[in-house]
Design an enzyme around this catalytic site. Structure first.
Site, PDB file in Angstrom:
ATOM      1  N   LYS A 171     117.208 -13.347  32.696  1.00 51.06           N
ATOM      2  CA  LYS A 171     117.711 -15.015  32.827  1.00 51.06           C
ATOM      3  C   LYS A 171     118.892 -15.236  31.410  1.00 51.06           C
ATOM      4  O   LYS A 171     118.149 -14.058  30.688  1.00 51.06           O
ATOM      5  CB  LYS A 171     116.910 -15.536  32.458  1.00 51.06           C
ATOM      6  CG  LYS A 171     117.155 -17.286  32.569  1.00 51.06           C
ATOM      7  CD  LYS A 171     116.062 -18.424  31.915  1.00 51.06           C
ATOM      8  CE  LYS A 171     115.577 -18.093  30.690  1.00 51.06           C
ATOM      9  NZ  LYS A 171     115.189 -19.493  29.792  1.00 51.06           N
TER      10      LYS A 171
ATOM     11  N   LYS B 161     107.761 -13.386  26.135  1.00 56.06           N
ATOM     12  CA  LYS B 161     107.790 -13.561  25.154  1.00 56.06           C
ATOM     13  C   LYS B 161     107.241 -12.732  24.419  1.00 56.06           C
ATOM     14  O   LYS B 161     107.440 -12.691  23.223  1.00 56.06           O
ATOM     15  CB  LYS B 161     108.051 -14.240  24.642  1.00 56.06           C
ATOM     16  CG  LYS B 161     109.361 -15.686  25.358  1.00 56.06           C
ATOM     17  CD  LYS B 161     109.460 -17.570  24.652  1.00 56.06           C
ATOM     18  CE  LYS B 161     110.570 -17.706  25.682  1.00 56.06           C
ATOM     19  NZ  LYS B 161     110.898 -19.328  25.253  1.00 56.06           N
TER      20      LYS B 161
ATOM     21  N   LYS C  17     119.565 -18.126  25.282  1.00 54.90           N
ATOM     22  CA  LYS C  17     119.858 -18.570  24.175  1.00 54.90           C
ATOM     23  C   LYS C  17     119.846 -17.244  23.267  1.00 54.90           C
ATOM     24  O   LYS C  17     121.082 -16.837  22.268  1.00 54.90           O
ATOM     25  CB  LYS C  17     119.557 -19.921  23.698  1.00 54.90           C
ATOM     26  CG  LYS C  17     119.860 -20.734  24.188  1.00 54.90           C
ATOM     27  CD  LYS C  17     118.792 -21.975  23.886  1.00 54.90           C
ATOM     28  CE  LYS C  17     118.854 -22.850  24.450  1.00 54.90           C
ATOM     29  NZ  LYS C  17     116.861 -22.496  24.259  1.00 54.90           N
TER      30      LYS C  17
HETATM   31  N1  AQP Z   1     119.453 -18.600  32.389  1.00 53.81           N
HETATM   32  C1  AQP Z   1     119.119 -20.468  33.021  1.00 53.81           C
HETATM   33  N2  AQP Z   1     118.651 -20.606  34.190  1.00 53.81           N
HETATM   34  C2  AQP Z   1     118.879 -22.318  33.972  1.00 53.81           C
HETATM   35  N3  AQP Z   1     118.571 -22.462  33.996  1.00 53.81           N
HETATM   36  C3  AQP Z   1     118.276 -22.512  31.953  1.00 53.81           C
HETATM   37  N4  AQP Z   1     117.033 -22.990  31.344  1.00 53.81           N
HETATM   38  C4  AQP Z   1     117.511 -21.641  30.600  1.00 53.81           C
HETATM   39  N5  AQP Z   1     117.884 -20.841  30.879  1.00 53.81           N
HETATM   40  C5  AQP Z   1     119.162 -21.378  32.006  1.00 53.81           C
HETATM   41  C6  AQP Z   1     116.305 -24.026  31.744  1.00 53.81           C
HETATM   42  O1  AQP Z   1     116.722 -25.296  30.317  1.00 53.81           O
HETATM   43  C7  AQP Z   1     116.354 -26.221  30.301  1.00 53.81           C
HETATM   44  C8  AQP Z   1     115.884 -25.517  28.669  1.00 53.81           C
HETATM   45  O2  AQP Z   1     115.340 -24.136  28.275  1.00 53.81           O
HETATM   46  P1  AQP Z   1     114.574 -23.947  26.923  1.00 53.81           P
HETATM   47  O3  AQP Z   1     115.416 -24.103  25.771  1.00 53.81           O
HETATM   48  O4  AQP Z   1     114.345 -25.600  26.457  1.00 53.81           O
HETATM   49  O5  AQP Z   1     113.303 -22.850  27.433  1.00 53.81           O
HETATM   50  P2  AQP Z   1     114.523 -21.364  28.176  1.00 53.81           P
HETATM   51  O6  AQP Z   1     114.110 -21.782  29.435  1.00 53.81           O
HETATM   52  O7  AQP Z   1     113.290 -20.368  26.423  1.00 53.81           O
HETATM   53  O8  AQP Z   1     115.385 -20.951  26.694  1.00 53.81           O
HETATM   54  P3  AQP Z   1     115.972 -19.893  26.428  1.00 53.81           P
HETATM   55  O9  AQP Z   1     117.483 -19.655  25.932  1.00 53.81           O
HETATM   56  O10 AQP Z   1     115.655 -18.285  27.170  1.00 53.81           O
HETATM   57  O11 AQP Z   1     115.504 -19.837  25.197  1.00 53.81           O
HETATM   58  P4  AQP Z   1     115.080 -19.130  24.058  1.00 53.81           P
HETATM   59  O12 AQP Z   1     116.454 -17.462  24.311  1.00 53.81           O
HETATM   60  O13 AQP Z   1     114.931 -19.801  23.048  1.00 53.81           O
HETATM   61  O14 AQP Z   1     113.931 -18.248  24.964  1.00 53.81           O
HETATM   62  C9  AQP Z   1     114.633 -26.081  30.542  1.00 53.81           C
HETATM   63  O15 AQP Z   1     114.834 -26.206  31.767  1.00 53.81           O
HETATM   64  C10 AQP Z   1     115.340 -24.375  31.487  1.00 53.81           C
HETATM   65  O16 AQP Z   1     114.127 -23.942  32.450  1.00 53.81           O
END
Ligand code: AQP
Length: 331
Positions: free
Chosen positions: A195, A114, A198
């Protein structure tokens, strides 16, 4: 009563990766862990470690609250709350920082990923894992359901808890991760080496739970695959197809071997069409429940009940920890 704790950042509309990697798993856990109470939160403090638009954040907080419930979580076995409404989360994060080493935080791969994408990196992004550790330890969680990518943060949480317990005799419960077997990591539809996220700037990389049916079909039909034309699971050489097979397996609760057997003589087009129909049918009732919830006052009532319940536990725990550390006045 044992506790299960988890949270999601309201950093954008919830996509099928977050759903399959976490929310769908929570729903299954509610059915199988009947003697556990769930503390689920909207991790808005985590969301601001990277600057966010104020109005969009507020909208996403409400949307996420409605999504949690629309996906089938039972409100009576749940305290659903907004992280920033419980001051103990910020307080505990600071206390935990006092027991966390710079080197440990520097090793976190999510921070490195990040930070690379930011022109200037906030110190909160760096200390993010201590906020997460506090989120979990405040509630003496037995289990924490997380996707694959959060495993490292949970391991750090366990290390910190053990370190503190060594000094203060089992003060914290050392949490265990619960990682789903299929769907633990859903990849981007546009680039299956990263991955599904969002906040990915490319909207074609994901399917959002609230997307229209025609958009969902379009996204799946145009998802990156390969030119071989044969359906079998090979994550290294066929990452795009492997990701779509994982998606199908996670939605259907079916093994990759079963999917391989069902589609070995079929074309990519047929496979993608079936996957699109499957996803659309799976998301339809979620979207309908979401529309009802987002318009009702019920959502606010549930969040208020969750705030009161979580506050009670979290405040007590942080006060106890302050006391252990010798902070403030002795009462
Ligand atoms: N692509 C994914 N596949 C499986 N699990 C996922 N999680 C997120 N993306 C995937 C799981 O969802 C939970 C919550 O995640 P989060 O929103 O708190 O954090 P993150 O992993 O940083 O999600 P994003 O979508 O990638 O957010 P941004 O774009 O804002 O950085 C966690 O248990 C995560 O593993």
């Amino acid at each position: 009563m044992k506790h299960i704790v988890s949270g999601i950042q309201p950093t954008g509309s919830i996509n099928i990766g977050t759903y399959l990697g976490s929310i769908k798993n929570f729903v299954a856990l509610q059915n199988s862990y009947k003697d556990h109470h769930f503390y689920l939160f909207i991790a808005d403090l985590h969301a601001i470690t990277i600057p966010k638009d104020r109005l969009k954040l507020r909208k996403m907080i409400k949307e996420l609250a409605a999504i949690y419930l629309a996906c089938g979580l039972k409100e009576e076995r749940l305290s659903l709350f907004i992280q920033s409404e419980i001051p103990a989360h910020s307080q505990m994060s600071y206390l935990i920082q006092c027991f966390t080493y710079m080197g440990e935080l520097e090793r976190m791969t999510q921070y490195k990923d990040k930070a690379q994408k930011q022109a200037s990196v906030s110190s909160a992004l760096f200390t993010y894992p201590t906020l997460m550790a506090g989120d979990i330890l405040l509630y003496d969680a037995e289990y924490v359901p997380v996707g694959d990518d959060q495993k490292q943060h949970l391991e750090l949480t366990r290390d910190i808890a053990q370190r503190i317990n060594h000094r203060f005799e089992d003060f914290f419960k050392v949490p265990k991760p619960l990682i789903p077997k299929v769907g633990a990591r859903i990849m981007s539809l546009a680039d299956p080496t990263v991955k599904m996220s969002k906040s990915d700037a490319n909207v074609k990389s994901r399917i959002e739970l609230l997307d229209d049916d025609n958009i969902i079909r379009k996204r799946i039909m145009s998802a990156v695959t390969d030119s071989e034309g044969k359906i079998y699971y090979d994550k290294v050489n066929k990452p795009g197809l492997a990701n779509l097979m994982t998606l199908m397996g996670a939605v259907k609760n079916e093994s990759l071997a079963a999917i391989e057997a069902a589609y070995q003589d079929k074309t990519y087009q047929t496979f993608k069409e079936d996957l699109a129909t499957l996803v659309i049918d799976h998301l339809r009732p979620i979207k309908e429940r979401y529309q009802e919830l987002i318009k009702s006052d019920k959502l606010d009532d549930i969040l208020e009940k969750g705030r009161i319940e979580a506050e009670k536990i979290a405040r007590k725990k942080v006060m106890k920890f302050n006391h252990k550390l010798g902070l403030g006045r002795k009462k």
